[in-house]
Design an enzyme around this catalytic site. Structure first.
Site, short mmCIF file in Angstrom:
data_model
loop_
_atom_site.label_atom_id
_atom_site.label_comp_id
_atom_site.label_asym_id
_atom_site.label_seq_id
_atom_site.Cartn_x
_atom_site.Cartn_y
_atom_site.Cartn_z
N ARG A 9 0.83 -1.19 0.00
CA ARG A 9 0.00 0.00 0.00
C ARG A 9 0.88 1.25 0.00
O ARG A 9 1.90 1.31 0.67
CB ARG A 9 -0.94 0.03 1.22
CG ARG A 9 -2.17 -0.84 1.07
CD ARG A 9 -3.10 -0.28 0.01
NE ARG A 9 -4.28 -1.09 -0.24
CZ ARG A 9 -4.40 -2.01 -1.18
NH1 ARG A 9 -3.37 -2.28 -1.96
NH2 ARG A 9 -5.53 -2.66 -1.36
N GLU A 35 -2.54 8.77 -5.09
CA GLU A 35 -3.02 8.08 -6.29
C GLU A 35 -4.28 8.78 -6.80
O GLU A 35 -5.16 9.08 -6.00
CB GLU A 35 -3.31 6.61 -5.98
CG GLU A 35 -2.06 5.82 -5.60
CD GLU A 35 -2.31 4.33 -5.41
OE1 GLU A 35 -3.49 3.88 -5.54
OE2 GLU A 35 -1.34 3.60 -5.13
N HIS A 83 -0.45 0.95 -9.74
CA HIS A 83 -1.34 0.10 -8.96
C HIS A 83 -2.03 -0.96 -9.83
O HIS A 83 -3.21 -1.24 -9.67
CB HIS A 83 -2.39 0.96 -8.23
CG HIS A 83 -2.82 0.36 -6.92
ND1 HIS A 83 -3.06 1.12 -5.81
CD2 HIS A 83 -3.05 -0.92 -6.55
CE1 HIS A 83 -3.44 0.34 -4.80
NE2 HIS A 83 -3.42 -0.92 -5.23
#
Length: 337
Positions: free
Chosen positions: A239, A268, A287
């Site tokens: 993460r 993000e 991601h």
């Protein structure tokens, strides 16, 4: 089945769950894509009507104040494995179950990606690609073998154990740090369980596979990086926020780390001018590094099945807060009365 589901998705295959749910008789209300904050009007419009929540809620999240206004809600379904955008503690206290996309295609894909990135960094793949792009045939950085390296995995859950299993036969040493795991389980997956400090000092490659909590925020900071070998590599496919990106950038620029692979970021989507985005020592992805067509096919199927099972009072396939099951059953009985 007459239930109202409130949905909010990021880009990707998630919305393909909608026709599956509508085919089962549910009504799906989608929050406007441009919504980026919960206003009193938005909460009043959607929360009281929600029998369930579905999606990833980009820019919004699902905070306590929204869940508290969701008097009819049975469950929240995250279409992805992550649930850090949901106030899971508040949901549990309210008796709302949280289900998520913990399908094998997710774990296996991420474990494959972890091994791929370990090999790519050890083999100096970024430098070799850059050399050819710059018009050089040779020389290029030689890199090093995975054989004989020490691979340190921080967070030894299903993905971490999958990485370790896939590295069997590569003749490397695998060490792991996970305060919630027993040594026997680590050994069974082919790893030695060690302290965080020992892992940082011994590893040639450090693989971050932890979720983001107050405990893990900036777990890899300047002090942690200072403990690492000067020719080590860092991989973050867990993460964003678990790695201090400013400290990582400084270490790369100063030659204190050999390179990094980053798939999850503190912000993000990643800003276009982020200095790690095109850094010559970094493999940067958005991601998606473990994603696959197989995963994209399963995401809507699992999300719909989790949802329909939960609405019918059956345990979903993948439950993030199993400790809330007794309170959930009590809530379901109350709502059915």
């Amino acid at each position: 089945m007459s239930f109202t589901i409130v949905a909010s998705f990021a880009a990707g295959p998630h919305a393909a769950a909608i026709p599956l749910l509508e085919g089962a008789g549910c009504m799906v209300r989608q929050i406007p894509a441009e919504a980026r904050a919960w206003t009193p009007e938005l909460i009043a419009d959607y929360a009281p009507t929600a029998d369930a929540w579905l999606g990833t809620f980009p820019g919004l999240k699902l905070p306590r104040q929204v869940l508290e206004r969701s008097e009819r809600a049975r469950l929240v379904v995250s279409s992805i494995i992550g649930t850090d955008f949901i106030d899971v503690a508040a949901a549990s206290k309210l008796g709302i179950l949280v289900a998520h996309g913990a399908m094998a295609e997710n774990f296996d894909g991420m474990a494959e990606a972890g091994v791929m990135l370990i090999a790519a960094l050890r083999k100096a793949l970024p430098g070799k690609i850059a050399a050819l792009a710059e018009g050089r045939w040779k020389p290029a950085p030689a890199g090093r073998m995975v054989k004989g390296a020490t691979i340190g995995i921080i967070g030894f859950g299903r993905i971490g154990q999958g990485v370790a299993r896939r590295l069997q036969g590569w003749d490397c040493d695998i060490i792991a740090h996970d305060p919630y795991l027993g040594a026997e389980k680590a050994v069974a997956a082919g790893a030695e369980l060690v302290s965080l400090e020992a892992l940082l000092e011994r590893s040639d490659v450090v693989v971050m596979l932890v979720t983001l909590t107050e405990e893990t925020r900036h777990l890899i900071d300047a002090a942690a990086i200072a403990r690492m070998k000067p020719n080590a590599h860092l991989i973050n496919i867990g993460r964003g926020g678990c790695v201090d990106e400013a400290a990582l950038l400084a270490a790369l620029d100063e030659g204190r780390l050999a390179g990094a692979a980053i798939d999850t970021w503190e912000t993000e989507p990643l800003p276009a001018d982020h200095p790690l985005r095109r850094h010559p020592k970094v493999i940067a992805t958005g991601h998606v590094v473990g994603h696959s067509e197989e995963l994209y096919a399963r995401i809507p199927e699992v999300a719909a099945e989790n949802m329909l099972r939960g609405l019918r009072g059956l345990d979903p396939l993948h439950i993030r807060n199993p400790d809330a099951l007794p309170a959930w059953h009590a809530r379901m009985a109350r709502l059915a009365a």
